[in-house]
Scaffold this active site. Structure first.
Site, PDB file in Angstrom:
ATOM      1  N   HIS A   1       2.554   3.934  -4.132  1.00  0.00           N
ATOM      2  CA  HIS A   1       3.860   4.033  -3.899  1.00  0.00           C
ATOM      3  C   HIS A   1       4.480   2.654  -4.369  1.00  0.00           C
ATOM      4  O   HIS A   1       3.864   1.785  -5.012  1.00  0.00           O
ATOM      5  CB  HIS A   1       4.086   3.993  -2.425  1.00  0.00           C
ATOM      6  CG  HIS A   1       3.414   3.188  -1.520  1.00  0.00           C
ATOM      7  ND1 HIS A   1       3.694   1.747  -1.459  1.00  0.00           N
ATOM      8  CD2 HIS A   1       2.303   3.204  -0.714  1.00  0.00           C
ATOM      9  CE1 HIS A   1       2.828   1.265  -0.846  1.00  0.00           C
ATOM     10  NE2 HIS A   1       1.899   1.941  -0.262  1.00  0.00           N
TER      11      HIS A   1
ATOM     12  N   HIS B   1       2.874  -0.664  -4.165  1.00  0.00           N
ATOM     13  CA  HIS B   1       1.913  -0.978  -5.037  1.00  0.00           C
ATOM     14  C   HIS B   1       2.401  -1.327  -6.378  1.00  0.00           C
ATOM     15  O   HIS B   1       1.665  -2.307  -7.079  1.00  0.00           O
ATOM     16  CB  HIS B   1       0.899   0.220  -5.446  1.00  0.00           C
ATOM     17  CG  HIS B   1      -0.016   0.650  -4.180  1.00  0.00           C
ATOM     18  ND1 HIS B   1       0.232   1.875  -3.451  1.00  0.00           N
ATOM     19  CD2 HIS B   1      -1.052   0.062  -3.269  1.00  0.00           C
ATOM     20  CE1 HIS B   1      -0.616   1.972  -2.385  1.00  0.00           C
ATOM     21  NE2 HIS B   1      -1.391   1.082  -2.438  1.00  0.00           N
TER      22      HIS B   1
END
Ligand code: PAF
Length: 283
Positions: free
Chosen positions: A34, A37
């Site tokens: 997501h 990250h």
């Protein structure tokens, strides 16, 4: 962007890059990426010539009753996102290659791991320290980027790198939130609409607590923690912990504390939500 599955190939690649004087950054992940990250990848991209994202759902950090089998996975989409953000290599090993069936060696941090998530998840940080050590030995990075979302993990890895003399710089990148404040996490996928809405109580209570602490110092810390506990319980969250610890040591804060880690973990439905804020005291 290249995908590497084999450990020996990954080591050869990194060795070659190092011989050519390239700086390598690694972003360890368990996939299902997501924006949180991706912000780590952006950070790595700024710091290094070569960016390696590891994508491995590490079995040793899950207890038998936890969600290893159902942990969300979407390798194709992860690779697409990695490519868009300028990743050079996705390293995605098989569990059987990473762990010999007759392994007997672990990496254990003995102090910081005993607090917060470590109390209810006793094998969690042993699994993390071991796999991160292995990923460091395989990807041979100069830099590794972790997120402040997993504040305790970041602190433990930083300590491990210091204690074991890994020649690696650890960068801890800021926690990334959804617009409404929910801390981004792959496990948010488990939340239904109602749970997601009620789960917002965590970040809202932490922000309120932060304000109270900045205004009043830690004199009435008990009241502040009770406020968070009451709010989360009223919203139907099953609390694992709500704690305010010295951010540098994870010990109970005394009057000299400079930064507090205000952290909590609570289950909403099937999702274990963790969140934290760092509060500077006396500034
Ligand atoms: O933060 C995570 O996603 C994992 O704990 C890590 C660091 C990739 C180790 O499996």
């Amino acid at each position: 962007m290249k995908i590497i599955n084999k450990i020996a190939e990954m080591q050869q690649y990194s060795t070659l890059q190092r011989c050519e004087g390239k700086k390598i950054a690694v972003v360890p992940t368990m996939g299902f990426l997501h924006e949180g990250h991706l912000s780590l990848i952006d950070c790595a991209r700024k710091e290094a010539d070569i960016v390696i994202v590891t994508n491995f759902v590490n079995p040793t950090q899950f207890a038998p009753h936890e969600d290893l089998d159902t942990y969300p996975r979407n390798f194709e989409e992860d690779c697409k996102l990695c490519k868009e953000r300028g990743t050079d290599i996705v390293f995605a090993p098989e569990a059987d290659d990473m762990y010999c069936a007759d392994r007997t060696t672990w990496v254990i941090e003995e102090k910081l791991s005993k607090h917060l998530c470590g109390l209810s998840r006793p094998v969690f940080f042993r699994g993390i320290c071991t796999v991160v050590t292995k990923l460091f030995n395989i990807t041979l990075p100069d830099i590794a980027v972790f997120g402040q979302k997993d504040a305790q993990q970041a602190l433990i890895i930083t300590r491990m790198v210091r204690d074991l003399n890994f020649p690696i710089e650890i960068i801890v990148a800021p926690l990334v939130r959804e617009k409404d404040g929910l801390a981004m996490s792959s496990r948010n996928r488990y939340l239904n609409e109602g749970e997601r809405h009620r789960g917002l109580v965590i970040s809202r209570s932490l922000f309120r607590a932060e304000k109270m602490l900045v205004q009043n110092g830690i004199g009435r810390l008990g009241e502040v923690l009770s406020m968070i506990v009451d709010n989360i319980s009223e919203a139907g969250g099953k609390i694992d912990y709500v704690e305010a610890l010295d951010a540098a040591t994870l010990e109970e804060p005394d009057e000299n504390v400079k930064t507090l880690l205000l952290a909590c973990a609570a289950d909403f439905g099937k999702a274990r939500l963790i969140d934290n804020v760092l509060v500077k005291i006396g500034e």
